[in-house]
Design an enzyme around this catalytic site. Structure first.
Site, PDB file in Angstrom:
ATOM      1  N   LYS A 139      11.185  -0.091  -3.523  1.00 16.73           N
ATOM      2  CA  LYS A 139      12.098  -1.227  -3.576  1.00 16.73           C
ATOM      3  C   LYS A 139      11.914  -2.190  -2.409  1.00 16.73           C
ATOM      4  O   LYS A 139      12.050  -3.405  -2.571  1.00 16.73           O
ATOM      5  CB  LYS A 139      13.543  -0.725  -3.634  1.00 16.73           C
ATOM      6  CG  LYS A 139      13.835   0.190  -4.819  1.00 16.73           C
ATOM      7  CD  LYS A 139      13.541  -0.498  -6.136  1.00 16.73           C
ATOM      8  CE  LYS A 139      13.875   0.363  -7.332  1.00 16.73           C
ATOM      9  NZ  LYS A 139      12.954   1.478  -7.540  1.00 16.73           N
ATOM     10  N   ARG A 325       7.355   0.016 -17.197  1.00 21.31           N
ATOM     11  CA  ARG A 325       7.235   0.853 -18.387  1.00 21.31           C
ATOM     12  C   ARG A 325       8.051   0.225 -19.502  1.00 21.31           C
ATOM     13  O   ARG A 325       8.709  -0.802 -19.304  1.00 21.31           O
ATOM     14  CB  ARG A 325       7.772   2.259 -18.106  1.00 21.31           C
ATOM     15  CG  ARG A 325       9.216   2.224 -17.583  1.00 21.31           C
ATOM     16  CD  ARG A 325       9.845   3.585 -17.490  1.00 21.31           C
ATOM     17  NE  ARG A 325      11.102   3.581 -16.755  1.00 21.31           N
ATOM     18  CZ  ARG A 325      12.266   3.206 -17.248  1.00 21.31           C
ATOM     19  NH1 ARG A 325      12.357   2.761 -18.504  1.00 21.31           N
ATOM     20  NH2 ARG A 325      13.364   3.244 -16.511  1.00 21.31           N
TER      21      ARG A 325
END
Length: 529
Positions: A139, A325
């Site tokens: 992150k 994804r």
């Protein structure tokens, strides 16, 4: 629905189009289970591609095992001994002659080391390049990439990766930053997701405790204790942008999904388009998502998540994270935009160029997804186990069910409690809400408790109907919820489920009719027995 899946493996269907795909990808290993594995198998068949399933011991009779062209056992129930064993997955791919791997979502889908191992084995990875997975998976690094790409981020603070500070020195720096940002703040795991390693801190006295707890949880969940701070935006919307990117530099976005209805950071109802996103805001967020994808060399299907806040000056959006994804909630985009994202994943992996033009991609109507889970909302959402005695899907127009359920299937406690995704489409939001509510009432799952009645209550809430959504919706509106008292119909349904342990829905209907006049006219109450 079948009492149990057929034992005979059906060969793949003839390709419906783009027959040259199977010349580049002929056999796909599906490194997953459950409804997403079933979804991938069906997409492969539609494109003339053979499929190979893997399964753990409790999944030996799972639907994805029976539908695939081949299937191989890879270990016992614990994922670390089966679905997370990259070596076993690659061995099966080699043994069965696969030339590609589809990871689905969860498990190893965002593991850059596994993606690299797939590529090193000479196989196509049906997903983004490993560096893109790695760059967006942390992150702190992904925030820096977003800033460089001109995408707004939530005000925050992170220490340099090689800061050389002791824990106490690092905590002091983080405490100073929290005061500068302004409380409340979120402590977040750099390698995290799904709410793990995250703590809300309302005042300075609780920061040290939150940092320690978040680090422990991040280390246990992700093997990385690094945390950072973000300003906490109260009651924001959670909006995500769907992307498709090919290997030729073409990238498009397919608008947004509204994912604000969450319980403990887990989405339970999603819709597209968002009732709060204008065409102008959609274009701004979409353009930012495309710029971010281009900055990391993205390929395939992916999602950029934002939070959207509102103040006196209007709406403000901030980058949250990128999911490298396919998302669980991808069907709402498929129905709203009339595209098959699984097909495009396979076509992109095969080297095809995107034929979609951004100016042509507009949402049509409205789509809503409800996640049906094996859990009891009246008992603190405790996971439920049991055998599916009667199973019947809703058959109304505009209704789709993505699932791996069938009558006789034993729902265990080894994996995620998601049973099915109920997705509906309508010409407008009001119609879609009505269809979703009716479809949930018509969806019969006897043998264990589900969250169906809870989902129906959300859909019927005045705030949901008005489109007044935020990530605090459940806390604000559903804390006092309780299921309706059991009726005679509930007890009759329970008796039927016990009387026909492995019967078909038609047999159950006949038996039920003897005890109660045509109970199949009101299936909704049955699904929570």
């Amino acid at each position: 629905m079948l009492e149990s899946p057929p034992l005979v493996r059906t060969p793949p269907a003839s390709p419906t189009y783009n027959t040259h795909i199977s010349a580049r990808i002929t056999r796909v290993l599906i490194a997953n289970r459950g409804e997403i594995a079933v979804r991938i198998i069906r997409a492969c068949r539609e494109l003339g591609i053979a499929s190979v399933a893997v399964y753990s011991e409790p999944d030996a009779r799972a639907l994805h095992v029976r539908l695939a062209d081949q299937a191989r056992l890879i270990g016992p129930a614990p994922p670390r001994e089966s679905y997370l064993r990259a070596d076993k997955l690659l061995a099966v791919a080699a043994e069965t002659g696969c030339d590609a791997v589809h990871p689905g979502y969860g498990f190893l889908s965002e593991n850059d080391a596994f993606a690299q191992a797939v590529n090193d084995a000479g196989l196509a990875w049906i997903g983004p390049p490993p560096p893109a997975i790695r760059g967006m998976g942390l992150k702190v690094e992904s925030r820096a990439t977003a800033i460089a790409a001109g995408v707004p981020v939530v005000p925050g603070f992170e220490l340099p990766s090689e800061h050389g500070l002791s824990d106490s020195e690092a905590d002091l720096r983080l405490a100073e930053a929290a005061m500068a940002i302004g409380y409340p703040v979120l402590v977040k795991a750099s390698a995290g997701g799904g709410g793990k390693g995250m703590r809300l801190v309302e005042d300075p006295e609780r920061l040290d405790e939150a940092l320690a707890a978040a680090r422990r949880e991040a280390q246990a969940a992700f093997g990385n204790p690094t945390v950072y701070l973000e300003k906490y935006i109260r009651n924001p919307r959670h909006i995500e942008i769907q992307l498709l990117a090919d290997k030729h530099g073409n990238i498009v976005h397919l608008g947004e999904r509204e994912c604000s209805i969450q319980r403990r950071y887990q989405k339970i109802i999603e819709e597209a388009p968002s009732p709060a996103v204008s065409a102008e805001l959609r274009e701004k967020m979409g353009s930012g998502a495309v710029a971010l994808a281009r900055a990391v060399g993205y390929e395939g299907a992916g999602t950029v998540e934002f939070i959207v806040g509102q103040d006196a000056l209007g709406q403000h959006y901030y980058f949250l994270e990128m999911n490298t994804r396919l998302q669980v909630e991808h069907p709402v985009t498929e129905l709203a935009y009339g595209l098959d994202l699984l097909h495009w994943q396979l076509r992109i992996a095969a080297g095809e160029e995107l034929t979609l033009r951004q100016e042509d991609l507009k949402p049509r109507g409205h789509a809503i997804e409800c996640r049906l889970c094996a859990e009891d909302p009246a008992a603190g959402f405790l996971p439920q186990v049991g055998r599916i005695g009667v199973y019947r899907e809703p058959q109304s127009p505009g209704v789709r069910v993505d699932t791996a359920l069938y009558e006789g299937w034993e729902v265990g406690a080894d994996y995620d409690p998601l049973l099915a995704k109920l997705i509906v489409h309508g010409p407008d939001r009001d119609t879609a809400i009505q269809r979703a509510a009716q479809a949930l009432r018509d969806y019969a799952v006897l043998g264990l408790t589900t969250n169906s009645e809870y989902l129906q209550a959300i859909l019927a809430h005045p705030a949901f109907l008005a489109g007044e959504l935020s990530t605090g919706f459940i806390t604000q509106h559903m804390e006092g919820w309780a299921p309706a008292p059991a009726t005679e119909l509930h007890w009759a349904a329970a008796a039927v489920a016990a009387a026909v342990p492995r019967g078909t829905a038609q047999q159950a209907s006949s038996a039920a009719s003897t005890a109660l006049h045509n109970p199949w006219q009101s299936l909704g109450a049955w699904s929570n027995v």
